[in-house]
Design a protein around this motif. Sequence first.
Motif, PDB file in Angstrom:
ATOM      1  N   SER A  16       0.730  -1.263  -0.027  1.00 31.00           N
ATOM      2  CA  SER A  16      -0.088  -0.053   0.051  1.00 31.00           C
ATOM      3  C   SER A  16       0.862   1.199  -0.138  1.00 31.00           C
ATOM      4  O   SER A  16       0.359   2.392  -0.241  1.00 31.00           O
ATOM      5  N   CYS A  17       2.078   1.171   0.513  1.00 31.89           N
ATOM      6  CA  CYS A  17       3.014   2.352   0.204  1.00 31.89           C
ATOM      7  C   CYS A  17       3.259   2.603  -1.139  1.00 31.89           C
ATOM      8  O   CYS A  17       4.021   3.712  -1.323  1.00 31.89           O
ATOM      9  N   LYS A  61      -9.946  -0.423  -1.166  1.00 29.30           N
ATOM     10  CA  LYS A  61     -10.150   1.145  -0.972  1.00 29.30           C
ATOM     11  C   LYS A  61      -9.337   1.932  -1.937  1.00 29.30           C
ATOM     12  O   LYS A  61      -9.843   2.979  -1.967  1.00 29.30           O
ATOM     13  N   PHE A  62      -8.254   1.139  -2.419  1.00 28.55           N
ATOM     14  CA  PHE A  62      -7.547   2.116  -3.387  1.00 28.55           C
ATOM     15  C   PHE A  62      -8.082   2.281  -4.816  1.00 28.55           C
ATOM     16  O   PHE A  62      -8.066   3.094  -5.732  1.00 28.55           O
ATOM     17  N   GLN A 313      -2.070  -0.018   8.383  1.00 27.18           N
ATOM     18  CA  GLN A 313      -1.867  -0.988   7.221  1.00 27.18           C
ATOM     19  C   GLN A 313      -0.738  -0.227   6.223  1.00 27.18           C
ATOM     20  O   GLN A 313       0.080  -0.951   5.691  1.00 27.18           O
ATOM     21  N   PHE A 314      -0.629   1.141   6.020  1.00 29.13           N
ATOM     22  CA  PHE A 314       0.357   1.700   5.425  1.00 29.13           C
ATOM     23  C   PHE A 314       1.440   1.469   6.142  1.00 29.13           C
ATOM     24  O   PHE A 314       2.724   1.260   5.342  1.00 29.13           O
ATOM     25  N   GLY A 315       1.572   1.694   7.364  1.00 32.88           N
ATOM     26  CA  GLY A 315       3.016   1.544   8.031  1.00 32.88           C
ATOM     27  C   GLY A 315       3.406  -0.081   7.998  1.00 32.88           C
ATOM     28  O   GLY A 315       4.559  -0.167   7.932  1.00 32.88           O
ATOM     29  N   GLU A 362       1.260  11.598  -0.105  1.00 33.72           N
ATOM     30  CA  GLU A 362       0.823  12.592   0.848  1.00 33.72           C
ATOM     31  C   GLU A 362       0.034  12.162   1.976  1.00 33.72           C
ATOM     32  O   GLU A 362      -0.223  10.828   1.910  1.00 33.72           O
ATOM     33  N   PRO A 363      -0.063  12.683   3.283  1.00 33.62           N
ATOM     34  CA  PRO A 363      -0.511  11.866   4.011  1.00 33.62           C
ATOM     35  C   PRO A 363      -1.773  11.519   4.103  1.00 33.62           C
ATOM     36  O   PRO A 363      -2.481  10.474   4.725  1.00 33.62           O
ATOM     37  N   TRP A 364      -2.906  12.617   3.320  1.00 32.07           N
ATOM     38  CA  TRP A 364      -4.243  11.972   2.874  1.00 32.07           C
ATOM     39  C   TRP A 364      -4.377  10.996   1.919  1.00 32.07           C
ATOM     40  O   TRP A 364      -5.405  10.409   1.401  1.00 32.07           O
ATOM     41  N   GLU A 365      -3.152  10.554   1.325  1.00 32.99           N
ATOM     42  CA  GLU A 365      -3.186   9.288   0.601  1.00 32.99           C
ATOM     43  C   GLU A 365      -2.753   8.097   1.071  1.00 32.99           C
ATOM     44  O   GLU A 365      -2.444   7.105   0.535  1.00 32.99           O
TER      45      GLU A 365
END
Length: 368
Positions: A16-17, A61-62, A313-315, A362-365
């Motif tokens: 997801s990153c 979600k993507f 999940q991103f982390g 970006e944080p919102w992404e």
Amino acid sequence: EPEVPSFIASKVSQYSCQRKTTLNNYNKKFTDAFEIMAENYEFKENEILCLEFLRAASVLKFLPFPVTRMKDIQGLPCMGDRVRDVIEEIIEEGESSRAKEVLNDERYKSFKQFTSVFGVGVKTSEKWYRMGLRTLEEVKADKTLKLSKMQKAGFLYYEDLVSCVSKAEADAVSLIVKNTVCTFLPDALVTITGGFRRGKKIGHDIDFLITNPGPREDDELLHKGLLLYCDIIESTFVKEQLPSRKIDAMDNFQKCFAILKLYQPRVNNSSYNTSKNFDMAEVKDWKAIRVDLVITPFEQYAYALLGWTGSRQFGRDLRRYATHEKKMILDNHALYDRRERIFLKAGSEEEIFTHLGLDYVEPWERNA
Ligand code: CTP
Ligand code: MN
Ligand code: MN
Ligand code: MN
């Protein structure tokens, strides 16, 4: 047929990153079901199946369009048989019988209630469930239970804490935290992290990262006033220690899982005003709000910011990507290059992405 141009399923990364995921979710119907399945596996401590459903939810979600046919998920990563079965049923029946079974499952329902209390996790829920307890009422009635200080606060402020935190409340708390911190450390940097930094309009808590450029005198900060409940965890970070390899790394920052008392203007509720025994003094004019305060040394600020902004999940995927694609180890303190045997310094999140060879997100992404 309406096809979204420039979207190629086989080019979607499994990490997801390497995707940009905004809050605009076209597939909530599916991702809600996946998250219920994942939570049930989390309660059963089955990490593999839990992550399988969370990864699938993150991919959907993507997606820039709603899934309506099985063909729509062809070529996408993280679509195993268990996941496909759920998708197929939702497409055909409008809902998932498996997710529905989970929602009606006695054990799931109990764990869901228990873990909604601040300070109660899967381990405590397991213990209570094995003792034959099923509801929070039964837990409260059981006088033999020894509750931790955190759990006692969790029950005391339960109603406030389960009601979500709004963006307006987050902004109000942010002002209070900033003002308070600045009276002790005038140069300190206070940043909202977590869901609110990712653009969410509601949250279950408010996360703050605090750092003080220059000489370190921040150790005493958390020991000063303002909180209803505060469980201070002292820093256990050891200089030069290698980053943690755990998938959900708890970091070693000094931090505080707190409950803050936010005074609010009294709501002029007519049902109160017309009631016979109305007494101004008995109307609660504050709300208990969960706040996470994390103190970081200035050199680790960028890593802490990236870790605490999430999503979770991103982390996880950032760390998995670092390990498997770059032979590096990432945690909330540092990035270690195992080939070169060096720590990579970073003064901003952008630099961390660059070290990892990733495009900046970006944080919102990062709402993966
Ligand atoms: N986090 C962390 N270490 C912890 C606790 C949390 O690195 N000990 C990270 C989580 O991985 C998450 C972020 O901090 O990415 C914020 O955590 P949390 O407040 O639980 O989630 P939010 O995304 O803010 O969502 P919510 O609205 O539920 O608070
Ligand atoms: Mn949060
Ligand atoms: Mn949360
Ligand atoms: Mn938090």
